[in-house]
Design an enzyme around this catalytic site. Structure first.
Site, PDB file in Angstrom:
ATOM      1  N   ALA A 185       0.774  -1.249   0.000  1.00 35.57           N
ATOM      2  CA  ALA A 185       0.000   0.000   0.000  1.00 35.57           C
ATOM      3  C   ALA A 185       0.802   1.295   0.000  1.00 35.57           C
ATOM      4  CB  ALA A 185      -0.957   0.002   1.188  1.00 35.57           C
ATOM      5  N   ALA A 186       2.025   1.316   0.560  1.00 36.74           N
ATOM      6  CA  ALA A 186       2.724   2.606   0.745  1.00 36.74           C
ATOM      7  C   ALA A 186       3.201   3.177  -0.586  1.00 36.74           C
ATOM      8  CB  ALA A 186       3.915   2.407   1.676  1.00 36.74           C
ATOM      9  N   PRO A 187       3.171   4.507  -0.735  1.00 35.26           N
ATOM     10  CA  PRO A 187       2.790   5.520   0.257  1.00 35.26           C
ATOM     11  C   PRO A 187       1.293   5.827   0.323  1.00 35.26           C
ATOM     12  CG  PRO A 187       3.625   6.584  -1.716  1.00 35.26           C
ATOM     13  CD  PRO A 187       3.741   5.118  -1.968  1.00 35.26           C
ATOM     14  N   GLY A 188       0.468   5.076  -0.384  1.00 34.02           N
ATOM     15  CA  GLY A 188      -0.964   5.232  -0.171  1.00 34.02           C
ATOM     16  C   GLY A 188      -1.745   5.886  -1.291  1.00 34.02           C
ATOM     17  N   GLY A 189      -1.126   6.087  -2.448  1.00 38.61           N
ATOM     18  CA  GLY A 189      -1.850   6.706  -3.564  1.00 38.61           C
ATOM     19  C   GLY A 189      -3.115   5.933  -3.885  1.00 38.61           C
ATOM     20  N   GLU A 216       1.683  -2.645   4.416  1.00 36.50           N
ATOM     21  CA  GLU A 216       2.978  -2.322   3.798  1.00 36.50           C
ATOM     22  C   GLU A 216       4.067  -3.102   4.533  1.00 36.50           C
ATOM     23  OE1 GLU A 216       4.348  -0.781   1.130  1.00 36.50           O
ATOM     24  OE2 GLU A 216       6.251  -1.370   2.030  1.00 36.50           O
ATOM     25  N   ARG A 243       8.275   2.720   5.237  1.00 34.07           N
ATOM     26  CA  ARG A 243       7.272   3.223   4.293  1.00 34.07           C
ATOM     27  C   ARG A 243       5.873   3.294   4.925  1.00 34.07           C
ATOM     28  NH1 ARG A 243       8.452   3.502  -1.071  1.00 34.07           N
ATOM     29  NH2 ARG A 243       6.471   2.640  -1.764  1.00 34.07           N
ATOM     30  N   ASP A 288      -0.603  -4.080  -5.846  1.00 31.78           N
ATOM     31  CA  ASP A 288       0.136  -3.102  -6.655  1.00 31.78           C
ATOM     32  C   ASP A 288       1.607  -3.478  -6.453  1.00 31.78           C
ATOM     33  OD1 ASP A 288       0.740  -0.921  -8.208  1.00 31.78           O
ATOM     34  OD2 ASP A 288       0.608   0.518  -6.566  1.00 31.78           O
ATOM     35  N   CYS A 298       3.725  -0.953 -12.552  1.00 34.59           N
ATOM     36  CA  CYS A 298       4.028   0.238 -13.361  1.00 34.59           C
ATOM     37  C   CYS A 298       5.245  -0.051 -14.228  1.00 34.59           C
ATOM     38  CB  CYS A 298       4.219   1.472 -12.493  1.00 34.59           C
ATOM     39  SG  CYS A 298       5.612   1.364 -11.376  1.00 34.59           S
TER      40      CYS A 298
HETATM   41  C1  LIG Z   1       4.392  -0.076  -6.350  1.00 32.33           C
HETATM   42  S1  LIG Z   1       4.689   0.141  -4.685  1.00 32.33           S
HETATM   43  C2  LIG Z   1       3.095   0.487  -4.041  1.00 32.33           C
HETATM   44  C3  LIG Z   1       2.583   1.862  -4.357  1.00 32.33           C
HETATM   45  C4  LIG Z   1       1.258   2.147  -3.674  1.00 32.33           C
HETATM   46  N1  LIG Z   1       0.273   1.136  -3.955  1.00 32.33           N
HETATM   47  C5  LIG Z   1       0.697   3.501  -4.058  1.00 32.33           C
HETATM   48  O1  LIG Z   1      -0.171   3.571  -4.935  1.00 32.33           O
HETATM   49  O2  LIG Z   1       1.110   4.507  -3.462  1.00 32.33           O
HETATM   50  C6  LIG Z   1       4.955  -1.486  -4.127  1.00 32.33           C
HETATM   51  C7  LIG Z   1       5.066  -1.655  -2.623  1.00 32.33           C
HETATM   52  O3  LIG Z   1       5.294  -3.053  -2.351  1.00 32.33           O
HETATM   53  C8  LIG Z   1       6.140  -3.160  -1.227  1.00 32.33           C
HETATM   54  N2  LIG Z   1       6.813  -4.490  -1.231  1.00 32.33           N
HETATM   55  C9  LIG Z   1       8.092  -4.769  -1.533  1.00 32.33           C
HETATM   56  N3  LIG Z   1       8.331  -6.078  -1.384  1.00 32.33           N
HETATM   57  C10 LIG Z   1       7.199  -6.649  -0.984  1.00 32.33           C
HETATM   58  C11 LIG Z   1       6.817  -7.983  -0.642  1.00 32.33           C
HETATM   59  N4  LIG Z   1       7.677  -8.987  -0.725  1.00 32.33           N
HETATM   60  N5  LIG Z   1       5.552  -8.181  -0.246  1.00 32.33           N
HETATM   61  C12 LIG Z   1       4.677  -7.155  -0.168  1.00 32.33           C
HETATM   62  N6  LIG Z   1       4.975  -5.886  -0.488  1.00 32.33           N
HETATM   63  C13 LIG Z   1       6.217  -5.628  -0.879  1.00 32.33           C
HETATM   64  C14 LIG Z   1       7.108  -1.995  -1.393  1.00 32.33           C
HETATM   65  O4  LIG Z   1       7.661  -1.637  -0.148  1.00 32.33           O
HETATM   66  C15 LIG Z   1       6.228  -0.905  -1.992  1.00 32.33           C
HETATM   67  O5  LIG Z   1       5.741  -0.038  -0.998  1.00 32.33           O
END
Ligand SMILES: C[S@@+](CC[C@H](N)C(=O)[O-])C[C@H]1O[C@@H](n2cnc3c(N)ncnc32)[C@H](O)[C@@H]1O
Length: 359
Positions: free
Chosen positions: A119-123, A142, A147, A187, A240
């Protein structure tokens, strides 16, 4: 490999070669759009203000995002919407227009149980909460502790009250909450090819090996996510990145291992491209129902989405939600008199609760 001329950019040569081979005549416009200054995306927070009212008082010129009614592009490149008091007040979230499609495609409803696993940073979480009108249960998870703070801060700024913030691994959540959620968003952490021009680290760490590593991690996260969706519920997979190994490849393997999931044909926007299962060995024909958003076909840096529905299995047994006791009438009358005398605007009725005898 197709021989489309490669423009001068700082992008990895192998990335460009791969994209040229898949995109053919669209490759030139793709690179041009990817390396152009990013669109400033602004999503109005409907928990605080309607898109119509915001348009009326916006300090910046706006153009609508075609696939998201609450989404806009700020058309003045000199504008700094991140420093405006309206931003601090949570009237909007600055979000890439292609990321706004997640909330639209997952389409969470007020009162539902929804999980945002990465979820982070929450967009995307703040978008889900707004679409849920702050009603129901939204678990925002998260895995990285640092984060989580940014996530909690954004939820607070946007006035999200239906969310529970967690710092867990997807595996631990799946072991505890099997089949609980109406809708789950993954995501996924990815190679971030869409972010190349915003995040120089994404270029530095990119390689076909890194793409394969991301795909392995995405498969593991999806295994847990699958267990968390209730029968009849939905799972939205998002990245993305453009790498088909992390998109149609990961989804193709998942669908073969999980016949209880089907790809939903999402009502598609003309700017959306279909998924391309033919770009990977593991491609499943139903992935033509997934969507790709490209930077040269619409605003934003690009995303991949596949919305899956789960069939079969037993309904979840959910914990009962604690309901907040309403204060007795005499206390409410005193408080209302105080509000009438003191406050400019009425106090929101549902914000009143009794906690340990205190209002
Ligand atoms: C694309 S970003 C999420 C962006 C967020 N959804 C937004 O819209 O602001 C992916 C997230 O997955 C987390 N992440 C990394 N490894 C992970 C894992 N093994 N399991 C779950 N989450 C993970 C990262 O820390 C990161 O915050």
């Amino acid at each position: 490999m197709a021989s489309h001329t490669q423009p001068e950019t700082s992008l990895p040569a192998l990335f460009l070669q791969r994209m040229a081979s898949w995109l053919g005549p669209e490759f030139g416009p793709f690179v041009e759009a990817l390396t152009a200054p990013s669109d400033i995306g602004l999503r109005v927070n409907t928990l605080k203000i309607s898109p119509h009212e915001f348009e009326g008082r916006s300090p910046f010129p706006l153009r609508p995002v075609p696939w998201c009614p609450e989404g806009f592009v700020v058309t003045d490149p000199e504008a700094r919407p991140g420093t405006h008091p309206y931003h601090e007040a949570g009237l909007y979230y600055l979000q890439d227009p292609s990321a706004m499609a997640a909330g639209v495609l997952l389409n969470p409803q007020p009162g539902e149980w929804v999980l945002d696993l990465c979820a982070a940073p929450g967009g995307k979480t703040t978008h889900l909460a707004a679409r849920m009108e702050n009603r129901g249960v939204l678990v925002a998870n998260e895995i990285h502790p640092r984060r989580v703070l940014a996530l909690a801060k954004n939820l607070d700024r946007l006035g999200v009250t239906c969310a529970l913030v967690l710092n867990e691994s997807p595996g631990r959540l799946a072991a505890r909450w099997e089949g609980l959620f109406d809708r789950v968003l993954v995501d996924a952490p990815c190679s971030g090819e869409g972010m190349f021009m915003r995040d120089p680290d994404a270029i530095r760490y990119w390689s076909p090996k890194a793409v394969e590593g991301c795909a392995r991690r995405q498969r593991a996260i999806l295994e847990s996510a699958a267990a968390l969706v209730r029968p009849g519920g939905y799972l939205l997979y998002a990245t993305c990145t453009f790498a088909p190994e992390e998109n149609e490849g990961v989804m193709g393997q998942f669908l073969r291992a999980h016949p209880e999931f089907d790809v939903v044909d999402v009502a598609s926007h003309p700017a959306f491209d279909a998924g391309h299962p033919e770009w990977v060995a593991e491609g499943e024909p139903q992935l033509t129902r997934a969507v790709r958003l490209w930077p040269h076909r619409g605003p934003g840096h690009g995303h991949f989405y596949a919305l899956l529905s789960r069939t079969g299995g037993a309904e979840p047994s959910r914990p009962r939600l604690y309901s907040i006791p309403r204060p007795p009438g005499r206390v409410r009358a005193l408080f209302e008199a105080f509000c009438r005398e003191t406050l400019v605007e009425p106090f929101p009725e549902k914000g009143l609760m009794l906690y340990r005898g205190l209002l």
